[in-house]
Design an enzyme around this catalytic site. Structure first.
Site, PDB file in Angstrom:
ATOM      1  N   ASP A 118       0.714  -1.216  -0.014  1.00 15.44           N
ATOM      2  CA  ASP A 118       0.028  -0.107  -0.092  1.00 15.44           C
ATOM      3  C   ASP A 118       0.695   1.250   0.115  1.00 15.44           C
ATOM      4  OD1 ASP A 118      -2.389  -1.607   0.237  1.00 15.44           O
ATOM      5  OD2 ASP A 118      -1.928  -1.906   2.389  1.00 15.44           O
ATOM      6  N   LYS A 156       2.408   2.148  -4.956  1.00 11.97           N
ATOM      7  CA  LYS A 156       3.087   1.616  -6.094  1.00 11.97           C
ATOM      8  C   LYS A 156       2.430   1.930  -7.567  1.00 11.97           C
ATOM      9  CE  LYS A 156       3.270  -2.432  -4.564  1.00 11.97           C
ATOM     10  NZ  LYS A 156       3.050  -1.969  -3.076  1.00 11.97           N
ATOM     11  N   GLY A 215      -4.347  -4.661  -4.821  1.00 10.77           N
ATOM     12  CA  GLY A 215      -5.636  -3.730  -5.296  1.00 10.77           C
ATOM     13  C   GLY A 215      -5.033  -2.384  -5.327  1.00 10.77           C
ATOM     14  N   HIS A 216      -5.166  -1.885  -6.508  1.00  8.29           N
ATOM     15  CA  HIS A 216      -4.901  -0.294  -6.455  1.00  8.29           C
ATOM     16  C   HIS A 216      -5.937   0.380  -7.289  1.00  8.29           C
ATOM     17  CE1 HIS A 216      -1.738  -1.904  -9.198  1.00  8.29           C
ATOM     18  NE2 HIS A 216      -2.697  -1.755  -9.821  1.00  8.29           N
ATOM     19  N   GLN A 219       2.302  -5.899  -2.907  1.00 10.82           N
ATOM     20  CA  GLN A 219       2.671  -5.885  -1.798  1.00 10.82           C
ATOM     21  C   GLN A 219       3.983  -5.058  -1.435  1.00 10.82           C
ATOM     22  OE1 GLN A 219       1.611  -9.461  -2.690  1.00 10.82           O
ATOM     23  NE2 GLN A 219      -0.466  -8.528  -2.832  1.00 10.82           N
TER      24      GLN A 219
HETATM   25  P1  IMP Z   1      -2.323 -12.785   2.035  1.00  6.46           P
HETATM   26  O1  IMP Z   1      -1.451 -12.355   1.089  1.00  6.46           O
HETATM   27  O2  IMP Z   1      -3.607 -12.776   1.820  1.00  6.46           O
HETATM   28  O3  IMP Z   1      -2.160 -14.238   2.455  1.00  6.46           O
HETATM   29  O4  IMP Z   1      -2.161 -12.055   3.531  1.00  6.46           O
HETATM   30  C1  IMP Z   1      -0.905 -12.185   4.291  1.00  6.46           C
HETATM   31  C2  IMP Z   1      -0.521 -10.678   4.741  1.00  6.46           C
HETATM   32  O5  IMP Z   1      -0.246  -9.624   3.737  1.00  6.46           O
HETATM   33  C3  IMP Z   1      -1.621  -9.879   5.358  1.00  6.46           C
HETATM   34  O6  IMP Z   1      -1.164  -9.223   6.675  1.00  6.46           O
HETATM   35  C4  IMP Z   1      -2.326  -9.188   4.605  1.00  6.46           C
HETATM   36  O7  IMP Z   1      -3.231  -7.935   5.038  1.00  6.46           O
HETATM   37  C5  IMP Z   1      -0.822  -8.655   3.707  1.00  6.46           C
HETATM   38  N1  IMP Z   1      -1.224  -8.236   2.488  1.00  6.46           N
HETATM   39  C6  IMP Z   1      -1.471  -8.997   1.507  1.00  6.46           C
HETATM   40  N2  IMP Z   1      -1.713  -8.304   0.274  1.00  6.46           N
HETATM   41  C7  IMP Z   1      -1.556  -6.917   0.680  1.00  6.46           C
HETATM   42  C8  IMP Z   1      -1.567  -5.611  -0.150  1.00  6.46           C
HETATM   43  O8  IMP Z   1      -1.857  -5.631  -1.473  1.00  6.46           O
HETATM   44  N3  IMP Z   1      -1.206  -4.693   0.383  1.00  6.46           N
HETATM   45  C9  IMP Z   1      -1.184  -4.736   1.944  1.00  6.46           C
HETATM   46  N4  IMP Z   1      -1.071  -5.907   2.778  1.00  6.46           N
HETATM   47  C10 IMP Z   1      -1.127  -7.006   2.041  1.00  6.46           C
END
Ligand code: IMP
Length: 427
Positions: free
Chosen positions: A13, A16, A40-41, A225
């Protein structure tokens, strides 16, 4: 040549998508290298707002070709929904402009069901995943039982493979954990249909990029991420299951380092995190609310994918230095500097009382050491030139540069495309 890599330096977040959108104006291809629709953006262009989870924001630029790399896990239902949405709004999202690596893994309802159950089985509040099935999809990949995108070349066999995986997940979810399971009936036909539609998009992404780079075209690699969520280098186990770092970019696209020109790290001017896990500079109460915003604006600190309120805190310069070293950054983009207007003093963590932990997994016990920096009161949203910025704002950015050890080239001061200061340090 050249290949420019855009990586998040925090817990995702960082903005990017916004930076890629800016740089895509000068790129021929934008390639996403990791993750799935957990990312997501929101990109606003020409008064229209696009919500993207899988397709790179470069798609908004008609001259740019977009690629989804083999390091990704792709939910075909989601990908088709994005393709349909963009097409309905007049964008060309044909295979002439969008390619999907045959090596990417397919994310299915079985993975989504398992993600929910596994979160429930973890102690306490769990990891706080996005529940999009990301961890289980990568688990199947590593266990060498995943279904790859290339399997869509035979739609009927692909449909049967997804059905078999769903049946296995359903029996695990229902019998072992007494939860509602995905319904396998009709899955084979539905997924065969997805394969029919997505088959023309399949490609060897590494070979396509190698050809483009040899022809002198510019490729922008976009990560999802951030560094601190990297499976190996992040705050394990509070991480995602992919590699948002530079190593993940090369691996996830299937290209070598020879072509790399720039490694642009993106950092928010403060720190945010969604989901659980250590966050040494976290603020609570009114100070956190001030950084987060109320949620009334799309740029306030609420997740694009899950709507969750993000945890907010002071910039962690020690973690930024770590991300800079780990990724071999050449430069930085700092986003949302305008949000710090009116806060005085500002704090940046420069290290930890007991030194940096050997392993970020141990970050929870680290107590930050702060340096303060004078604040400013001016609203920065109308500023476009570095020289014109209030001296305190420049001081803050210079401190970021000295902690990261690289120049800050881009500074965003508002949500609009043009609300950016480009210092052209390396232009
Ligand atoms: P997962 O990727 O859904 O397995 O989540 C694992 C961790 O990564 C969690 O803390 C999510 O909130 C975080 N996370 C996954 N994708 C994003 C993103 O695009 N932005 C921020 N945090 C993310």
């Amino acid at each position: 040549m050249p290949l420019d890599l855009v990586v998040g330096t925090q817990w995702g977040d960082e903005g990017k998508g916004r930076i890629v959108d800016l740089l895509a104006a000068h790129a021929d291809h934008v390639a996403r290298y990791n993750g799935g629709d957990n990312a997501g953006h929101t990109v606003t262009a020409g008064g229209r707002t696009f919500q993207l989870h899988l397709i790179p924001s470069g798609i908004i630029h008609p001259h740019v070709g977009c690629l989804l790399g083999g390091g990704m896990v792709i939910n075909p239902a989601r990908l088709l929904a994005e393709i349909d949405d963009l097409s309905a709004r007049g964008l060309d999202v044909s295979p002439a402009r969008l390619l999907v690596s045959s090596a990417a893994h397919i994310l299915t309802p079985a993975h989504i069901a398992r993600d929910g159950v596994e979160e429930g089985l973890r102690p306490g509040e769990g990891l706080g995943t996005t529940r999009r099935g990301i961890g289980p999809a990568y688990t199947d990949k590593v266990a060498r039982r995943g279904i790859r995108a290339g399997a869509m070349r035979d739609p009927a066999a692909f449909g049967r493979a997804v059905e078999a995986q769903t049946l296995a997940a359903a029996s695990w979810v229902e019998q072992a954990h007494h939860r509602p399971a995905p319904e396998p009936a009709g899955i084979a036909a539905t997924y065969a249909g997805y394969a029919e539609r997505l088959r023309p998009y399949l490609a060897d992404v590494g070979a396509t990029l190698a050809r483009a780079l040899s022809a002198g075209e510019t490729v922008l690699a976009e990560g999802a991420q951030g560094t601190l969520l990297d499976l190996d280098h992040g705050t394990y186990p509070y991480v995602t299951s992919s590699h948002p770092t530079v190593g993940g970019a090369l691996q996830g696209l299937g290209v070598g380092p020879r072509h790399v020109r720039r490694v642009l790290g993106v950092a928010k001017a403060f720190q945010t995190r969604v989901g659980n896990g250590p966050f040494p500079t976290e603020l609570h109460g009114a100070e956190a609310d001030r950084l987060r915003g109320t949620g009334a604006n799309p740029w306030d600190e609420f997740g694009t994918t899950t709507g969750r309120a993000r945890r907010c805190g002071w910039l962690d310069g020690a973690l930024l230095a770590y991300a800079s070293r780990l990724n071999g950054l050449t430069e930085l983009a700092v986003t949302k500097l305008d949000i710090l207007s009116g806060l005085d003093p500002l704090y940046i963590a420069t290290g930890y009382r007991a030194g940096a932990p050997d392993d970020l997994g141990d970050l929870a016990s680290s107590v930050p050491l702060y340096a303060d920096s004078p604040g400013w009161t001016e609203d920065l949203r109308a500023y476009r030139r570095w020289e014109a910025l209030p001296p305190a704002a420049r001081r803050y950015i210079e401190r970021v540069e000295s902690l990261a050890g690289v120049p800050v080239r881009l500074i965003s001061v508002g949500p609009e495309r043009e609300q950016i200061i480009d210092r052209e340090v390396l232009a």
